[in-house]
Design a protein around this motif. Structure first.
Motif, mmCIF file in Angstrom:
data_model
loop_
_atom_site.group_PDB
_atom_site.id
_atom_site.type_symbol
_atom_site.label_atom_id
_atom_site.label_comp_id
_atom_site.label_asym_id
_atom_site.label_seq_id
_atom_site.Cartn_x
_atom_site.Cartn_y
_atom_site.Cartn_z
ATOM 1 N N GLY A 14 -3.039 4.523 8.329
ATOM 2 C CA GLY A 14 -3.963 3.459 7.973
ATOM 3 C C GLY A 14 -3.274 2.117 8.063
ATOM 4 O O GLY A 14 -2.039 2.040 8.181
ATOM 5 N N PHE A 15 -4.072 1.048 8.016
ATOM 6 C CA PHE A 15 -3.556 -0.324 8.077
ATOM 7 C C PHE A 15 -3.961 -1.096 6.833
ATOM 8 O O PHE A 15 -5.104 -1.010 6.385
ATOM 9 N N VAL A 16 -3.017 -1.846 6.280
ATOM 10 C CA VAL A 16 -3.317 -2.863 5.266
ATOM 11 C C VAL A 16 -2.981 -4.205 5.910
ATOM 12 O O VAL A 16 -1.857 -4.413 6.371
ATOM 13 N N VAL A 17 -3.975 -5.094 5.933
ATOM 14 C CA VAL A 17 -3.829 -6.338 6.681
ATOM 15 C C VAL A 17 -3.832 -7.525 5.720
ATOM 16 O O VAL A 17 -4.840 -7.834 5.089
ATOM 17 N N LEU A 18 -2.691 -8.177 5.639
ATOM 18 C CA LEU A 18 -2.547 -9.387 4.845
ATOM 19 C C LEU A 18 -2.920 -10.603 5.695
ATOM 20 O O LEU A 18 -3.034 -10.492 6.924
ATOM 21 N N LEU B 49 -5.206 -5.888 14.200
ATOM 22 C CA LEU B 49 -6.439 -5.518 13.510
ATOM 23 C C LEU B 49 -7.507 -5.052 14.493
ATOM 24 O O LEU B 49 -8.103 -3.980 14.331
ATOM 25 N N PHE B 50 -7.757 -5.841 15.523
ATOM 26 C CA PHE B 50 -8.825 -5.492 16.454
ATOM 27 C C PHE B 50 -8.435 -4.348 17.381
ATOM 28 O O PHE B 50 -9.311 -3.629 17.875
ATOM 29 N N PRO C 187 -8.234 4.407 7.702
ATOM 30 C CA PRO C 187 -8.736 3.320 6.865
ATOM 31 C C PRO C 187 -8.067 1.990 7.182
ATOM 32 O O PRO C 187 -6.880 1.939 7.527
ATOM 33 N N ILE C 188 -8.845 0.927 7.074
ATOM 34 C CA ILE C 188 -8.344 -0.429 7.322
ATOM 35 C C ILE C 188 -8.750 -1.305 6.153
ATOM 36 O O ILE C 188 -9.945 -1.471 5.889
ATOM 37 N N ALA C 189 -7.779 -1.838 5.431
ATOM 38 C CA ALA C 189 -8.046 -2.705 4.283
ATOM 39 C C ALA C 189 -7.593 -4.122 4.591
ATOM 40 O O ALA C 189 -6.442 -4.334 5.012
ATOM 41 N N THR D 149 -12.483 -2.524 4.801
ATOM 42 C CA THR D 149 -12.718 -2.793 3.388
ATOM 43 C C THR D 149 -12.064 -4.112 3.032
ATOM 44 O O THR D 149 -10.848 -4.273 3.207
ATOM 45 N N LEU D 150 -12.860 -5.055 2.564
ATOM 46 C CA LEU D 150 -12.363 -6.381 2.189
ATOM 47 C C LEU D 150 -12.165 -6.431 0.681
ATOM 48 O O LEU D 150 -13.082 -6.139 -0.090
ATOM 49 N N THR D 151 -10.958 -6.795 0.248
ATOM 50 C CA THR D 151 -10.666 -6.774 -1.182
ATOM 51 C C THR D 151 -9.520 -7.720 -1.527
ATOM 52 O O THR D 151 -8.739 -8.109 -0.654
#
Length: 255
Positions: free
Chosen positions: A172-176, A186-187, A202-204, A237-239
């Motif tokens: 999965g990716f967590v994107v700051l 991301l894309f 999952p991508i957050a 998921t935007l958080t």
């Protein structure tokens, strides 16, 4: 070794030169004046061949082999992306440290681009939590090299080889918050998920204020114009909550 050729009267005439080259046998005028080893070890001659496409193919192949060999036993891992320009002490830097720490505490290795800024922050969080901190660097004219919190580091020449490693060895990716490079990763991930090249990925996006405008544009422009489907937006998921982002990664691992 030479091969004798018989004349019309059956008597041997002048022998023809003969040489074995690997699996090939050469005779007569096809026999060269040097051996394969000799040509390999002779350093003289033009060097243009190291800049040809066949040589680049071998170089690309070697990067894939090195990456696969190094990361094959990494285990569960999450890639964390973000800007190299995020300064230490900035709230976004601290967010990266928290993400790296929490992912490591959940048993994930943390993979970043290995550079400074948000990448350093995530590597630092994982390293200080006793987790595995991985940096996949890239040859750039202005990059400072791998940060000091990287435990396993690989430097790549080619972006596309490096991007393959991110997707292949991350769950999965967590994107700051980040710039063009972050958007590229991301894309890339969104396209692979959309086209089902990867599944359960999952991508957050961490940072509602930062990423909110992008999500709004995707919804009101791309979606409204029929260029994407509503389910495509659900891939992200935007958080602002680190725990929510990490829980998303954990849930995917358990699925």
């Amino acid at each position: 070794m030479a091969d004798h050729v018989s004349g019309d009267d059956g008597r041997a005439t002048t022998p023809r030169p003969e040489r074995q080259r690997g699996a090939t046998r050469l005779r007569g005028g096809h026999v060269g004046s040097s051996t394969t080893d000799q040509r390999l070890l002779d350093s003289r001659g033009p060097t243009d061949w190291v800049h040809t496409d066949p040589w680049r193919v071998l170089r690309i192949q070697s990067e894939f082999v090195e990456g696969f060999g190094t990361l094959a036993d990494l285990g569960s891992a999450i890639a964390v992306f973000g800007s190299a320009r995020t300064p230490a002490g900035h709230p976004q830097y601290e967010l990266g440290v928290q993400v790296g720490r929490r992912l490591a505490e959940e048993g994930f290795a943390v993979i970043t681009g290995g550079g400074p800024g948000a990448m350093e922050a995530a590597n630092r969080g994982a390293n200080e939590a006793g987790g595995t901190s991985v940096g996949l660097g890239i040859e750039l004219p202005f990059e400072q090299g791998l940060n000091t919190y990287v435990d396993i580091g690989i430097d790549f020449r080619y972006f596309f080889v490096r991007k393959t490693m991110f997707v292949k060895y991350s769950q999965g990716f967590v994107v700051l918050p980040g710039g063009f490079g972050t958007l590229d990763e991301l894309f890339e991930a969104l396209t692979l998920v959309q086209t089902r090249k990867v599944t359960s990925f999952p991508i957050a996006l961490l940072g509602v204020d930062y990423w909110g405008g992008l999500i709004d544009w995707l919804r009101t422009t791309m979606l409204d114009d029929g260029k994407i489907a509503a389910k495509d937006l659900a891939m992200m998921t935007l958080t602002d909550d680190v725990e929510e982002a990490v829980s998303l990664m954990v849930a995917s691992r358990q699925a």
